[in-house]
Design a protein around this motif. Structure first.
Motif, PDB file in Angstrom:
ATOM      1  N   ASN A 245       0.829  -1.217   0.000  1.00 37.72           N
ATOM      2  CA  ASN A 245       0.000   0.000   0.000  1.00 37.72           C
ATOM      3  C   ASN A 245       0.860   1.263   0.000  1.00 37.72           C
ATOM      4  OD1 ASN A 245      -2.509  -1.393   0.090  1.00 37.72           O
ATOM      5  ND2 ASN A 245      -2.059  -1.849   2.255  1.00 37.72           N
ATOM      6  N   VAL A 246       2.026   1.167   0.640  1.00 37.73           N
ATOM      7  CA  VAL A 246       2.961   2.308   0.631  1.00 37.73           C
ATOM      8  C   VAL A 246       3.462   2.508  -0.793  1.00 37.73           C
ATOM      9  CG1 VAL A 246       5.170   3.171   1.526  1.00 37.73           C
ATOM     10  CG2 VAL A 246       3.648   1.877   3.029  1.00 37.73           C
ATOM     11  N   VAL A 247       3.815   1.392  -1.456  1.00 39.53           N
ATOM     12  CA  VAL A 247       4.286   1.480  -2.845  1.00 39.53           C
ATOM     13  C   VAL A 247       3.196   2.093  -3.722  1.00 39.53           C
ATOM     14  CG1 VAL A 247       5.033   0.155  -4.872  1.00 39.53           C
ATOM     15  CG2 VAL A 247       5.842  -0.489  -2.593  1.00 39.53           C
ATOM     16  N   ASN A 248       1.979   1.624  -3.548  1.00 42.64           N
ATOM     17  CA  ASN A 248       0.882   2.095  -4.402  1.00 42.64           C
ATOM     18  C   ASN A 248       0.545   3.569  -4.173  1.00 42.64           C
ATOM     19  OD1 ASN A 248       0.444  -0.231  -5.911  1.00 42.64           O
ATOM     20  ND2 ASN A 248      -0.814  -1.158  -4.306  1.00 42.64           N
TER      21      ASN A 248
ATOM     22  N   ASP B 247       8.442   9.747  -6.774  1.00 40.40           N
ATOM     23  CA  ASP B 247       9.042   8.925  -5.716  1.00 40.40           C
ATOM     24  C   ASP B 247       9.192   7.467  -6.159  1.00 40.40           C
ATOM     25  OD1 ASP B 247       9.501  10.962  -3.982  1.00 40.40           O
ATOM     26  OD2 ASP B 247       7.683  10.664  -2.800  1.00 40.40           O
ATOM     27  N   PHE B 248       8.235   6.992  -6.941  1.00 41.22           N
ATOM     28  CA  PHE B 248       8.314   5.613  -7.447  1.00 41.22           C
ATOM     29  C   PHE B 248       9.580   5.442  -8.284  1.00 41.22           C
ATOM     30  CE2 PHE B 248       7.112   2.124 -10.328  1.00 41.22           C
ATOM     31  CZ  PHE B 248       6.546   1.209  -9.447  1.00 41.22           C
ATOM     32  N   VAL B 249       9.837   6.422  -9.153  1.00 45.02           N
ATOM     33  CA  VAL B 249      11.022   6.337 -10.025  1.00 45.02           C
ATOM     34  C   VAL B 249      12.303   6.533  -9.205  1.00 45.02           C
ATOM     35  CG1 VAL B 249      12.211   7.365 -12.020  1.00 45.02           C
ATOM     36  CG2 VAL B 249       9.745   6.999 -12.093  1.00 45.02           C
ATOM     37  N   LYS B 250      12.220   7.384  -8.170  1.00 47.52           N
ATOM     38  CA  LYS B 250      13.390   7.584  -7.313  1.00 47.52           C
ATOM     39  C   LYS B 250      13.746   6.269  -6.600  1.00 47.52           C
ATOM     40  CE  LYS B 250      13.258  11.786  -5.318  1.00 47.52           C
ATOM     41  NZ  LYS B 250      12.850  12.664  -4.200  1.00 47.52           N
TER      42      LYS B 250
ATOM     43  N   PRO C  66      -3.174   0.106  -8.864  1.00 49.05           N
ATOM     44  CA  PRO C  66      -2.489  -0.476  -7.719  1.00 49.05           C
ATOM     45  C   PRO C  66      -1.939  -1.873  -8.033  1.00 49.05           C
ATOM     46  CG  PRO C  66      -4.866  -0.713  -7.446  1.00 49.05           C
ATOM     47  CD  PRO C  66      -4.648   0.044  -8.729  1.00 49.05           C
ATOM     48  N   PHE C  67      -0.708  -2.103  -7.540  1.00 48.64           N
ATOM     49  CA  PHE C  67      -0.106  -3.426  -7.702  1.00 48.64           C
ATOM     50  C   PHE C  67      -0.618  -4.330  -6.582  1.00 48.64           C
ATOM     51  CE2 PHE C  67       3.018  -0.311  -9.314  1.00 48.64           C
ATOM     52  CZ  PHE C  67       3.043  -0.715 -10.637  1.00 48.64           C
ATOM     53  N   LYS C  68      -0.808  -5.614  -6.935  1.00 43.87           N
ATOM     54  CA  LYS C  68      -1.309  -6.555  -5.908  1.00 43.87           C
ATOM     55  C   LYS C  68      -0.217  -6.861  -4.884  1.00 43.87           C
ATOM     56  CE  LYS C  68      -3.054  -9.859  -8.743  1.00 43.87           C
ATOM     57  NZ  LYS C  68      -3.244  -9.279 -10.079  1.00 43.87           N
ATOM     58  N   ASP C  69       0.965  -7.056  -5.385  1.00 44.55           N
ATOM     59  CA  ASP C  69       2.091  -7.422  -4.520  1.00 44.55           C
ATOM     60  C   ASP C  69       3.386  -7.263  -5.317  1.00 44.55           C
ATOM     61  OD1 ASP C  69       1.968  -9.568  -6.289  1.00 44.55           O
ATOM     62  OD2 ASP C  69       1.012 -10.898  -4.839  1.00 44.55           O
TER      63      ASP C  69
ATOM     64  N   LEU D 255      14.517  -5.500  -6.835  1.00 45.21           N
ATOM     65  CA  LEU D 255      13.204  -5.093  -6.314  1.00 45.21           C
ATOM     66  C   LEU D 255      12.998  -5.626  -4.898  1.00 45.21           C
ATOM     67  CD1 LEU D 255      10.458  -5.647  -9.027  1.00 45.21           C
ATOM     68  CD2 LEU D 255      10.710  -3.654  -7.569  1.00 45.21           C
ATOM     69  N   ARG D 256      13.313  -6.933  -4.733  1.00 46.84           N
ATOM     70  CA  ARG D 256      13.150  -7.558  -3.418  1.00 46.84           C
ATOM     71  C   ARG D 256      13.964  -6.832  -2.364  1.00 46.84           C
ATOM     72  NH1 ARG D 256      10.820 -12.849  -4.042  1.00 46.84           N
ATOM     73  NH2 ARG D 256      10.084 -12.577  -6.163  1.00 46.84           N
ATOM     74  N   ASN D 257      15.183  -6.458  -2.723  1.00 50.67           N
ATOM     75  CA  ASN D 257      16.040  -5.713  -1.796  1.00 50.67           C
ATOM     76  C   ASN D 257      15.349  -4.459  -1.292  1.00 50.67           C
ATOM     77  OD1 ASN D 257      18.392  -7.003  -1.378  1.00 50.67           O
ATOM     78  ND2 ASN D 257      19.676  -5.540  -2.496  1.00 50.67           N
ATOM     79  N   ILE D 258      14.682  -3.762  -2.203  1.00 50.06           N
ATOM     80  CA  ILE D 258      14.038  -2.499  -1.820  1.00 50.06           C
ATOM     81  C   ILE D 258      12.746  -2.756  -1.045  1.00 50.06           C
ATOM     82  CG2 ILE D 258      12.928  -0.403  -2.680  1.00 50.06           C
ATOM     83  CD1 ILE D 258      14.781  -0.655  -5.186  1.00 50.06           C
ATOM     84  N   VAL D 259      11.880  -3.609  -1.616  1.00 49.45           N
ATOM     85  CA  VAL D 259      10.546  -3.756  -1.031  1.00 49.45           C
ATOM     86  C   VAL D 259      10.587  -4.551   0.266  1.00 49.45           C
ATOM     87  CG1 VAL D 259       8.228  -4.667  -1.419  1.00 49.45           C
ATOM     88  CG2 VAL D 259       9.422  -3.524  -3.283  1.00 49.45           C
ATOM     89  N   LEU D 260      11.447  -5.575   0.328  1.00 49.53           N
ATOM     90  CA  LEU D 260      11.457  -6.420   1.521  1.00 49.53           C
ATOM     91  C   LEU D 260      12.312  -5.852   2.651  1.00 49.53           C
ATOM     92  CD1 LEU D 260      11.540  -9.957  -0.153  1.00 49.53           C
ATOM     93  CD2 LEU D 260       9.569  -8.579   0.534  1.00 49.53           C
TER      94      LEU D 260
END
Ligand SMILES: NC(=O)N[C@H]1NC(=O)NC1=O
Length: 168
Positions: free
Chosen positions: A4-7, A13-16, A37-40, A156-161
Motif C-alpha cells: 500500500n505504501v508502494v501504491n 518517488d516511485f522512479v526515485k 495499484p499493484f497486488k504485490d 526489487l526484493r532488496n528495496i521492497v522487503l
C-alpha cells in the motif's frame, strides 16, 4: 515495505525508489507506474517483465547495453552504480587476479563483438567460475534478456522487503 505504501507513491518517488531495478533504465519503472495499484511484489515484477518483453529487439538490446561489463572499465574506474558494485563484488569480480581479469576482458570483448551488446548475468546468483563458464557457453547460445529480469527481481526484493527507504 507494504504494497500500500508502494501504491501510494507519486511517480516521482516511485522512479526515485525503483529507478535502477533495471540497470540505468528508469524509463521502465516510470512506464509501469501507471499500472497501480499493484497486488504485490510479484505483480510489479510481472509488469516489468511484460514491459521488457514487449519492446522491439532494438529496445531489448538497448536495455542490455545499459549494463556495465562484469569486471570491466566501470569497475576499475569506480564508476559502477551502487547496485552493480554490490553484485559484482558478491561474485568475486572485484578481487580477480591478473590472469582472471585478462580472461574476463577477452571473453567480454568476444561476446560484444559477436552480439553487439554486453554479456549480462545475475552476478548475485553465480560464482566467479559459473560466470566464466556461462560467458564461454553463451558466446554460442544467448539468453540475455532473461537475466535482466532475474537481476531486476532481486533488486526489487532488496528495496521492497527491506524497510530502508533511503532513496525517498
Ligand atoms: N554485465 C552484467 O551482467 N552486469 C550486471 N550483472 C549484475 O549482476 N550486475 C550488473 O551490473
Amino acid at each position: 515495505m507494504d504494497i500500500n505504501v508502494v501504491n501510494a507513491l507519486t511517480y516521482e518517488d516511485f522512479v526515485k525508489l525503483f529507478g535502477n531495478v533495471v540497470e540505468k533504465c528508469p524509463l521502465i519503472p516510470a512506464a509501469i507506474w501507471s499500472h497501480r495499484p499493484f497486488k504485490d511484489l510479484a505483480d510489479i515484477e510481472a509488469h516489468i517483465r511484460k514491459f521488457i518483453h514487449s519492446l522491439p529487439d532494438s529496445g531489448k538490446e538497448g536495455v542490455l547495453r545499459c549494463h556495465p561489463d562484469l569486471a570491466g572499465l566501470d569497475l576499475q574506474r569506480g564508476t559502477l552504480t551502487r547496485e552493480s558494485q554490490e553484485e559484482q563484488s558478491q561474485a568475486g569480480m572485484t578481487t580477480l587476479d591478473s590472469a582472471e581479469s585478462l580472461q574476463m576482458y577477452s571473453l567480454n570483448t568476444d561476446y560484444k563483438e559477436r552480439f553487439g551488446f554486453p554479456f549480462v548475468i545475475c552476478a548475485r546468483l553465480n560464482s566467479k567460475a559459473d560466470i566464466v563458464r556461462q560467458l564461454s557457453e553463451r558466446l554460442k547460445n544467448d539468453r540475455a534478456v532473461e537475466e535482466v529480469t532475474t537481476l531486476c527481481s532481486l533488486r526489487l526484493r532488496n528495496i521492497v522487503l527491506s524497510d530502508i527507504q533511503t532513496k525517498l
